[in-house]
Motif scaffolding. Sequence first.
Motif, PDB file in Angstrom:
ATOM      1  N   TYR A  25     -26.409 -15.551  21.572  1.00 52.78           N
ATOM      2  CA  TYR A  25     -26.401 -16.737  23.104  1.00 52.78           C
ATOM      3  C   TYR A  25     -27.437 -16.076  24.045  1.00 52.78           C
ATOM      4  O   TYR A  25     -28.494 -16.948  24.503  1.00 52.78           O
ATOM      5  CB  TYR A  25     -25.281 -17.299  23.491  1.00 52.78           C
ATOM      6  CG  TYR A  25     -24.787 -18.203  22.507  1.00 52.78           C
ATOM      7  CD1 TYR A  25     -25.380 -19.529  22.083  1.00 52.78           C
ATOM      8  CD2 TYR A  25     -23.414 -18.116  22.030  1.00 52.78           C
ATOM      9  CE1 TYR A  25     -24.533 -20.498  21.404  1.00 52.78           C
ATOM     10  CE2 TYR A  25     -22.829 -19.054  21.265  1.00 52.78           C
ATOM     11  CZ  TYR A  25     -23.456 -20.109  20.827  1.00 52.78           C
ATOM     12  OH  TYR A  25     -22.909 -21.103  20.036  1.00 52.78           O
ATOM     13  N   TRP A  26     -27.302 -14.988  24.340  1.00 53.38           N
ATOM     14  CA  TRP A  26     -28.218 -14.205  25.397  1.00 53.38           C
ATOM     15  C   TRP A  26     -29.525 -14.177  24.916  1.00 53.38           C
ATOM     16  O   TRP A  26     -30.612 -14.450  25.714  1.00 53.38           O
ATOM     17  CB  TRP A  26     -27.639 -12.854  25.649  1.00 53.38           C
ATOM     18  CG  TRP A  26     -28.275 -12.177  26.638  1.00 53.38           C
ATOM     19  CD1 TRP A  26     -28.190 -12.544  28.050  1.00 53.38           C
ATOM     20  CD2 TRP A  26     -29.292 -11.310  26.542  1.00 53.38           C
ATOM     21  NE1 TRP A  26     -29.259 -11.768  28.882  1.00 53.38           N
ATOM     22  CE2 TRP A  26     -29.765 -10.583  27.994  1.00 53.38           C
ATOM     23  CE3 TRP A  26     -29.608 -10.533  25.567  1.00 53.38           C
ATOM     24  CZ2 TRP A  26     -30.587  -9.736  28.243  1.00 53.38           C
ATOM     25  CZ3 TRP A  26     -30.577  -9.250  25.989  1.00 53.38           C
ATOM     26  CH2 TRP A  26     -31.102  -9.150  27.024  1.00 53.38           C
ATOM     27  N   LEU A  27     -29.757 -13.787  23.703  1.00 54.58           N
ATOM     28  CA  LEU A  27     -31.137 -13.589  22.922  1.00 54.58           C
ATOM     29  C   LEU A  27     -31.883 -15.014  23.042  1.00 54.58           C
ATOM     30  O   LEU A  27     -32.951 -15.192  23.401  1.00 54.58           O
ATOM     31  CB  LEU A  27     -31.157 -13.157  21.674  1.00 54.58           C
ATOM     32  CG  LEU A  27     -30.635 -11.611  21.521  1.00 54.58           C
ATOM     33  CD1 LEU A  27     -30.389 -11.103  20.237  1.00 54.58           C
ATOM     34  CD2 LEU A  27     -31.671 -10.559  22.275  1.00 54.58           C
ATOM     35  N   TRP A  28     -31.093 -16.151  22.504  1.00 57.27           N
ATOM     36  CA  TRP A  28     -31.544 -17.454  22.310  1.00 57.27           C
ATOM     37  C   TRP A  28     -30.462 -18.374  21.868  1.00 57.27           C
ATOM     38  O   TRP A  28     -29.592 -17.955  21.252  1.00 57.27           O
ATOM     39  CB  TRP A  28     -32.872 -17.377  21.700  1.00 57.27           C
ATOM     40  CG  TRP A  28     -33.903 -18.611  21.867  1.00 57.27           C
ATOM     41  CD1 TRP A  28     -34.141 -19.588  20.880  1.00 57.27           C
ATOM     42  CD2 TRP A  28     -34.569 -19.012  22.898  1.00 57.27           C
ATOM     43  NE1 TRP A  28     -34.812 -20.624  21.402  1.00 57.27           N
ATOM     44  CE2 TRP A  28     -35.354 -20.075  22.705  1.00 57.27           C
ATOM     45  CE3 TRP A  28     -35.102 -18.289  23.866  1.00 57.27           C
ATOM     46  CZ2 TRP A  28     -36.160 -20.699  23.545  1.00 57.27           C
ATOM     47  CZ3 TRP A  28     -35.904 -18.736  24.867  1.00 57.27           C
ATOM     48  CH2 TRP A  28     -36.627 -20.157  24.845  1.00 57.27           C
ATOM     49  N   ILE A  29     -30.772 -19.488  22.080  1.00 56.10           N
ATOM     50  CA  ILE A  29     -29.605 -20.353  21.604  1.00 56.10           C
ATOM     51  C   ILE A  29     -29.414 -20.540  20.069  1.00 56.10           C
ATOM     52  O   ILE A  29     -28.435 -20.613  19.594  1.00 56.10           O
ATOM     53  CB  ILE A  29     -29.821 -22.004  22.118  1.00 56.10           C
ATOM     54  CG1 ILE A  29     -28.587 -22.916  22.028  1.00 56.10           C
ATOM     55  CG2 ILE A  29     -31.094 -22.576  21.436  1.00 56.10           C
ATOM     56  CD1 ILE A  29     -27.694 -22.468  22.873  1.00 56.10           C
ATOM     57  N   ILE A  30     -30.331 -20.555  19.422  1.00 57.72           N
ATOM     58  CA  ILE A  30     -30.473 -20.666  17.865  1.00 57.72           C
ATOM     59  C   ILE A  30     -29.742 -19.120  17.205  1.00 57.72           C
ATOM     60  O   ILE A  30     -28.935 -19.575  16.361  1.00 57.72           O
ATOM     61  CB  ILE A  30     -31.864 -20.711  17.209  1.00 57.72           C
ATOM     62  CG1 ILE A  30     -32.589 -22.010  17.760  1.00 57.72           C
ATOM     63  CG2 ILE A  30     -31.815 -20.801  15.726  1.00 57.72           C
ATOM     64  CD1 ILE A  30     -31.765 -23.359  17.396  1.00 57.72           C
ATOM     65  N   PRO A  31     -29.972 -18.184  17.606  1.00 58.72           N
ATOM     66  CA  PRO A  31     -29.205 -17.360  17.092  1.00 58.72           C
ATOM     67  C   PRO A  31     -27.841 -17.211  17.432  1.00 58.72           C
ATOM     68  O   PRO A  31     -26.857 -16.973  16.700  1.00 58.72           O
ATOM     69  CB  PRO A  31     -29.872 -15.836  17.797  1.00 58.72           C
ATOM     70  CG  PRO A  31     -31.327 -16.190  18.041  1.00 58.72           C
ATOM     71  CD  PRO A  31     -31.276 -17.636  18.382  1.00 58.72           C
ATOM     72  N   GLY A  32     -27.516 -17.746  18.599  1.00 60.58           N
ATOM     73  CA  GLY A  32     -26.221 -17.842  19.035  1.00 60.58           C
ATOM     74  C   GLY A  32     -25.510 -18.946  18.179  1.00 60.58           C
ATOM     75  O   GLY A  32     -24.243 -18.649  17.994  1.00 60.58           O
TER      76      GLY A  32
END
Length: 90
Positions: free
Chosen positions: A52-59
């Motif tokens: 989630y910190w990297l980006w919403i989709i990977p999270g």
Amino acid sequence: MDQDHRSAEYELRKKSPGLAAFISFLLPGTGQMYGGKVGKGIIWLMAGILGYWLWIIPGIIIHIWCIVNAYKTIQRYNFELLKSRSSLQP
């Protein structure tokens, strides 16, 4: 130990895969922790936070994967519990 006692003990010790998936939905890793896999749960929690910190989709992808893994972890737990119960039968 008689059959009824073993069955009752199994019913008391088995865990709910649905509950594991639900609590992993609420917080990644908690379903694994519910199944006794605390280290695995902490890794999933850290992976979810990182995702989630990297980006919403990977999270989201990691979170869904975690939910499925929690469900399968409890299925394996229940299978092993049933198998150990069966091996104790005369």
